[in-house]
Design an enzyme around this catalytic site. Structure first.
Site, mmCIF file in Angstrom:
data_model
loop_
_atom_site.group_PDB
_atom_site.id
_atom_site.type_symbol
_atom_site.label_atom_id
_atom_site.label_comp_id
_atom_site.label_asym_id
_atom_site.label_seq_id
_atom_site.Cartn_x
_atom_site.Cartn_y
_atom_site.Cartn_z
ATOM 1 C CG ASP A 29 59.190 37.796 9.035
ATOM 2 O OD1 ASP A 29 58.277 38.092 8.240
ATOM 3 O OD2 ASP A 29 59.116 36.832 9.808
ATOM 4 C CB ILE A 30 58.304 39.323 3.536
ATOM 5 C CG1 ILE A 30 57.797 37.922 3.763
ATOM 6 C CG2 ILE A 30 59.330 39.418 2.464
ATOM 7 C CD1 ILE A 30 56.988 37.409 2.567
ATOM 8 C CG HIS A 98 61.509 30.072 10.815
ATOM 9 N ND1 HIS A 98 60.856 28.965 10.299
ATOM 10 C CD2 HIS A 98 60.547 30.872 11.324
ATOM 11 C CE1 HIS A 98 59.552 29.106 10.501
ATOM 12 N NE2 HIS A 98 59.342 30.247 11.118
HETATM 13 P P1 AMP Z 1 56.379 31.087 11.559
HETATM 14 O O1 AMP Z 1 54.947 31.493 11.755
HETATM 15 O O2 AMP Z 1 57.164 31.012 12.830
HETATM 16 O O3 AMP Z 1 56.504 29.816 10.727
HETATM 17 O O4 AMP Z 1 57.042 32.267 10.770
HETATM 18 C C1 AMP Z 1 57.168 32.319 9.402
HETATM 19 C C2 AMP Z 1 57.645 33.714 9.085
HETATM 20 O O5 AMP Z 1 58.227 33.702 7.803
HETATM 21 C C3 AMP Z 1 56.546 34.768 9.078
HETATM 22 O O6 AMP Z 1 56.880 35.786 10.015
HETATM 23 C C4 AMP Z 1 56.567 35.281 7.640
HETATM 24 O O7 AMP Z 1 56.335 36.665 7.557
HETATM 25 C C5 AMP Z 1 57.958 34.919 7.184
HETATM 26 N N1 AMP Z 1 58.121 34.674 5.763
HETATM 27 C C6 AMP Z 1 57.362 33.870 4.972
HETATM 28 N N2 AMP Z 1 57.836 33.864 3.712
HETATM 29 C C7 AMP Z 1 58.916 34.687 3.696
HETATM 30 C C8 AMP Z 1 59.835 35.106 2.686
HETATM 31 N N3 AMP Z 1 59.730 34.699 1.424
HETATM 32 N N4 AMP Z 1 60.826 35.960 3.045
HETATM 33 C C9 AMP Z 1 60.937 36.399 4.315
HETATM 34 N N5 AMP Z 1 60.111 36.029 5.312
HETATM 35 C C10 AMP Z 1 59.112 35.195 5.018
#
Ligand code: AMP
Ligand code: ZN
Length: 133
Positions: A29-30, A98
């Site tokens: 996760d970024i 996810h």
């Molecule tokens: P959620 O709030 O459950 O939808 O989580 C979305 C997650 O995706 C968050 O923890 C973000 O930090 C992560 N995220 C968003 N864009 C990216 C990306 N390009 N690469 C990796 N993680 C991401």
């Protein structure tokens, strides 16, 4: 195809990949909450758990266990949370299913909590009926 997690899962956008097979990609996760915070992404798009095919739903938990053991073995975390948000009301920000796999460390100062309610027995019974009848 505008879904960013579709693009990441299928390798069109680079990511810090921890694991890949025919059905899934697991990435870092970024916005990692802790060291090793990973996301399990199905390669086939589903908006959320409501839409996820049963076969993938079953497979994702097996993969979560595999990743949990890997993270524990490699990073020596003290605990681990699985978090999975569905819908904006539940905090979902990316509309592609996810599963968060979040290693936890003593004193990491993260919080994955809710405020406990105090439902009466009547309220519990009422909702139990609504769900089961
Ligand atoms: P959620 O709030 O459950 O939808 O989580 C979305 C997650 O995706 C968050 O923890 C973000 O930090 C992560 N995220 C968003 N864009 C990216 C990306 N390009 N690469 C990796 N993680 C991401
Ligand atoms: Zn997608």
């Amino acid at each position: 195809m505008e879904c960013i997690f579709c693009k990441i899962a299928n390798g069109e956008i680079p990511s810090k990949t921890l694991y890949e097979d025919e059905q899934f990609r697991v990435i870092l996760d970024i916005g990692a909450a802790t060291r090793g915070h990973a996301l399990i992404l199905p390669k086939k798009h589903a908006d959320n758990l409501f839409e996820l095919p049963d076969e993938l739903a079953a497979e994702v938990m097996k993969l979560a266990k595999k990743m949990a053991l890997t993270l524990k073995g490699k990073l020596h975390c003290d605990g681990l949370n699985l978090v999975q948000n569905n819908g904006a009301a539940a905090g979902q920000t990316v509309s592609h299913f996810h599963l968060h796999v979040i290693p936890r460390y003593e004193g990491d100062n993260q919080n994955i909590n809710w405020v406990p309610g105090q439902p009466s027995q009547d309220e519990l019974e009422s909702v139990r009926k609504e769900i089961t009848e």
